[in-house]
Scaffold this motif. Sequence first.
Motif, PDB file in Angstrom:
ATOM      1  N   GLN A  94      16.768  -9.559  -7.993  1.00 34.50           N
ATOM      2  CA  GLN A  94      15.707  -8.659  -7.982  1.00 34.50           C
ATOM      3  C   GLN A  94      15.832  -7.456  -7.295  1.00 34.50           C
ATOM      4  N   THR A  95      16.542  -7.415  -6.129  1.00 33.54           N
ATOM      5  CA  THR A  95      16.559  -6.117  -5.373  1.00 33.54           C
ATOM      6  C   THR A  95      17.307  -4.865  -6.243  1.00 33.54           C
ATOM      7  N   LEU A  96      17.942  -5.484  -7.403  1.00 32.90           N
ATOM      8  CA  LEU A  96      18.810  -4.500  -7.947  1.00 32.90           C
ATOM      9  C   LEU A  96      17.751  -3.862  -9.211  1.00 32.90           C
ATOM     10  N   ILE A  97      16.818  -4.474  -9.425  1.00 28.93           N
ATOM     11  CA  ILE A  97      15.870  -4.071 -10.568  1.00 28.93           C
ATOM     12  C   ILE A  97      15.470  -2.573 -10.343  1.00 28.93           C
ATOM     13  N   PRO A  98      15.149  -2.190  -9.194  1.00 26.48           N
ATOM     14  CA  PRO A  98      14.692  -0.752  -8.948  1.00 26.48           C
ATOM     15  C   PRO A  98      15.679   0.066  -9.211  1.00 26.48           C
ATOM     16  N   VAL A  99      16.937  -0.228  -9.122  1.00 23.00           N
ATOM     17  CA  VAL A  99      18.226   0.635  -9.272  1.00 23.00           C
ATOM     18  C   VAL A  99      18.452   0.751 -10.893  1.00 23.00           C
ATOM     19  N   GLY A 104      13.495   3.395   1.076  1.00 17.46           N
ATOM     20  CA  GLY A 104      14.410   3.762   0.149  1.00 17.46           C
ATOM     21  C   GLY A 104      13.814   4.977  -0.797  1.00 17.46           C
ATOM     22  N   ALA A 105      12.855   4.545  -1.523  1.00 21.41           N
ATOM     23  CA  ALA A 105      12.137   5.195  -2.312  1.00 21.41           C
ATOM     24  C   ALA A 105      11.421   6.439  -1.896  1.00 21.41           C
ATOM     25  N   ALA A 162       0.894  -1.243  -0.001  1.00 11.59           N
ATOM     26  CA  ALA A 162      -0.084   0.104  -0.044  1.00 11.59           C
ATOM     27  C   ALA A 162       0.794   1.172   0.029  1.00 11.59           C
ATOM     28  N   VAL A 163       1.847   1.256   0.861  1.00  9.25           N
ATOM     29  CA  VAL A 163       2.937   2.381   0.854  1.00  9.25           C
ATOM     30  C   VAL A 163       3.377   2.669  -0.354  1.00  9.25           C
ATOM     31  N   ALA A 164       3.887   1.515  -1.064  1.00  6.53           N
ATOM     32  CA  ALA A 164       4.759   1.511  -2.453  1.00  6.53           C
ATOM     33  C   ALA A 164       3.794   2.266  -3.597  1.00  6.53           C
ATOM     34  N   ALA A 165       2.366   1.876  -3.453  1.00  5.46           N
ATOM     35  CA  ALA A 165       1.550   2.479  -4.261  1.00  5.46           C
ATOM     36  C   ALA A 165       1.376   4.085  -4.179  1.00  5.46           C
ATOM     37  N   LEU A 214      12.035   7.551  -9.929  1.00  2.00           N
ATOM     38  CA  LEU A 214      11.827   7.203  -8.633  1.00  2.00           C
ATOM     39  C   LEU A 214      10.771   6.175  -8.498  1.00  2.00           C
ATOM     40  N   ALA A 215       9.482   6.730  -9.047  1.00  2.00           N
ATOM     41  CA  ALA A 215       7.908   5.895  -8.958  1.00  2.00           C
ATOM     42  C   ALA A 215       8.013   4.611  -9.990  1.00  2.00           C
ATOM     43  N   ALA A 216       9.005   4.721 -11.247  1.00  2.00           N
ATOM     44  CA  ALA A 216       9.024   3.583 -12.090  1.00  2.00           C
ATOM     45  C   ALA A 216       9.992   2.651 -11.198  1.00  2.00           C
TER      46      ALA A 216
END
Length: 353
Positions: A132-137, A212-213, A81-84, A265-267
């Motif tokens: 998978q943890t590096l994908i947002p980076v 982090g985001a 929810a917080v991510a959304a 950052l959103a992406a």
Amino acid sequence: MTALDTAHAARDTGTSRALSGRRTRVLVYAGCALAVLCVLLTVALTTGEMRLPAATALRALIGLGDPGDILVVRQFRAPRAVAALVAGAGLGAAGYVLQRLFRNPLASPDVMGMTGGASFGAVALVATGASQTLIPVGALAGGLLAALLLGAFAWRSGLAVTRLILTGLAVQAGLAAAVNLMVVRFPAELAGSALQWTTGSVYGRTWPEVWGAAGAMVLALAATVLLHRRLAVLDLGDDSAGALGLNTSTARLHLLAAAVVLASLAAALAGPVTFVALAVPHIVRFVTGPPTTASLALASLTGAVLLLASDLVVQHLLPVSGLPVGAVTATLGAPWLLVLMFRQSKPVHRSAA
């Protein structure tokens, strides 16, 4: 009192009433949006395969109650929810800045190539077998890459609005083609993961990713607020803005950079979610009227509400389970885009004098 004084007094009274009415609309809209957001958060924490009373879910959120309830709420439901919320706030603000900056109702991170860059960065990391943890980076780096390409191709035109939009479309198309090529050449076990991410999803987000985001998003939003006054000056036109001492090319570059960081950052957190950044500025403008100092905050709030609501629709209202939230926003975005394009191309009929 002369007739001229009377006319001036009537004009001032009308202006005062208009400003008062606009403030009232802004306050009512903000209050309603916050109330809806609270309701959506409550639904997100209490609804699922294991339904929980609101009081139980709130106690579990602060670490009290049954260990099973605490696990479900704190480790699965709350981060999603917080991510959304965080991703939606960034997309709403990015769309607001881009549409006002370019004075174009179709401007959004999708058009300017930012979502294509995020997809490219994430899929490129998937191709290397990275964690998978590096994908947002990778998504964040891809969004910044798209911005660099956009700036490099459009710099010679002095960052002219038309050239930037056309260049953004070209960058988006090129990066989308690169993503499709990588997916086609992937092994079968990687192709499914890549395709699901490129649609946009907040499933499986963890607290380290979210915090982090969120921290980076707060800093980006604060920088955008500091730059917001330049938007008001640019609204006067390049000639007037230049006469007031504003370097219009530099101001546009700074505002564009802020929008790129917000969208990237959103992406990085939710994938390349479409429609939200395109629709939010129109919703805010329709309800509250012309831009005010509160418009940026309202755009962030509206984006958070819209993305969280879309994610809840994906989780609980659709007959097909496992769909990413981007599937819902893209379905809504297609007709919305057609309506906007129709309105833009609709001829203006002028009455005879």
